[in-house]
Design an enzyme around this catalytic site. Sequence first.
Site, mmCIF file in Angstrom:
data_model
loop_
_atom_site.group_PDB
_atom_site.id
_atom_site.type_symbol
_atom_site.label_atom_id
_atom_site.label_comp_id
_atom_site.label_asym_id
_atom_site.label_seq_id
_atom_site.Cartn_x
_atom_site.Cartn_y
_atom_site.Cartn_z
ATOM 1 N N TYR A 100 45.340 52.339 41.798
ATOM 2 C CA TYR A 100 44.434 52.765 40.732
ATOM 3 C C TYR A 100 43.315 53.647 41.280
ATOM 4 C CZ TYR A 100 46.815 48.974 38.365
ATOM 5 O OH TYR A 100 47.762 48.158 37.842
ATOM 6 N N TYR A 118 48.525 40.177 31.804
ATOM 7 C CA TYR A 118 48.913 41.208 32.785
ATOM 8 C C TYR A 118 50.236 40.789 33.418
ATOM 9 C CZ TYR A 118 49.271 44.197 36.800
ATOM 10 O OH TYR A 118 49.755 45.100 37.713
ATOM 11 N N ASP A 160 55.145 33.631 33.480
ATOM 12 C CA ASP A 160 54.859 34.515 34.609
ATOM 13 C C ASP A 160 53.869 33.796 35.532
ATOM 14 O OD1 ASP A 160 53.948 36.373 36.408
ATOM 15 O OD2 ASP A 160 53.590 37.956 34.940
ATOM 16 N N LYS A 200 53.759 37.218 44.596
ATOM 17 C CA LYS A 200 52.490 37.100 45.339
ATOM 18 C C LYS A 200 52.532 36.119 46.524
ATOM 19 C CE LYS A 200 49.201 39.377 42.462
ATOM 20 N NZ LYS A 200 49.406 39.650 41.032
#
Length: 432
Positions: free
Chosen positions: A22, A150, A251, A280
């Site tokens: 980003y 997200y 998720d 992760k």
Amino acid sequence: MIKSLTPEQVAFIDKEHIWHPYSSLLDPIPAYHVVSATGVRLTLSDGIELIDGTSSWWSTIHGYNHPILNEAIVTQMRKVAHVMFGGITHEPAALLCKKLVDITPIGLNKVFLCDSGSVSVEVALKMALQYWSSQGRHDKSQFLSFKKGYHGDTLGAMSVCDPHSGMHSLFGDTLAKQFFAEPPGCSFDGVWEEHFLSDVRLKLERCSQTIAAVIIEPIMQAAGGLNFYSPSYLAGLRKLCDEFDVLLIADEIATGFGRTGKLFACEWSNITPDILCLGKALTGGYMTLAATLCTSKVSDTICSGGSGIFMHGPTYMGNPLACAVANASIELLLGSDWESDISRIEAQLSDELSEVVSCNAVKDVRCLGAVGVVEMLHQVNVGEIQKEFVAEGIWVRPFDTRIYIMPAYNISPKDLNKLTGGISRVIRKVFQ
Ligand SMILES: *Cc1c(COP(=O)(O)O)cnc(C)c1O
């Protein structure tokens, strides 16, 4: 021999040629140059040491340069570093998949290994679509997601991310159109009332005919704001999915492997989703790897209709190095007293972060498991505040209005205190 660079050369090349997450290449914010890391400490090229409060985006749960994790990779590398997964199998993948089946909520029996969290979400969405299309239900082709959710940066995953936080307007019509429910409006331990689920119920009543699955981050909406919500919400959502005949995708890429105080956040609600995404912390932050698990009902249905196969297969699927280090990381976690580590961290975060509540610029302070969040009233200037944190000897990387700590589970009370103390001092300095 790979030639080495001076720190100045690294900084120059970085500025000229390298995209960061980003980021703008027209007006790049200089990146900090890490040369090594051990335990919870990052060492910069100028010799400065920083205590890491982010565990590198919530993944290095045992800290950096861990001898057991290092050994797992080196040992596997001498056998086979990579081999294709089409038509071939290996022990690290077998060990890992059996372990994941054993430790995740009961009923999740089948494992699809993939490259990253976003890809595991793509895989989950495709599983849900194929589950219905193989029964001739081609009309069930959309998803119900949540505002402030997200799920990743690829196109399919983006389509189920919060529609207002920027990405949807940028990518417009390219993104698949999905349904969005209001985010869970009930705090983690607040009094539960059935009406918290009324918006989801309404959307399912109206649209379940075209909905393949509901996708949600259990208990903690992570990158969408670090908001915790009631386990009753997730339990109620499971029931609604059954009532309206849609699949439930959990998720757990951010919440998995102990972060919220349970090994998996679904355990707070005693539910089994139909499909589960992991990533992760799966490899203890050593290598990129993710997994999508599903029930036998989902896999049987996909494989007994339509094409008869599941349509996905990454080149690096089941990479042996990544599987080996994931096995070592999970064993390390389960062999440790992780539950007391997490509750110790939670108690210390709650105690020490509460100090900033009195600051006018602070909206809220909340903690759950090894997550401590200071929510500011206004958006934080990351580049500016990062300099202050580095001057304090800590690595903290806020997003939007959130300044947070998600440390490695084996961080010492003393190092954790440096993080909370540094955050308090910087907030008072920058926002008074
Ligand atoms: C980080 C994250 C993802 C995306 O994972 P990547 O590995 O960055 O692709 C998806 N879902 C959740 C909940 C996450 O926290």
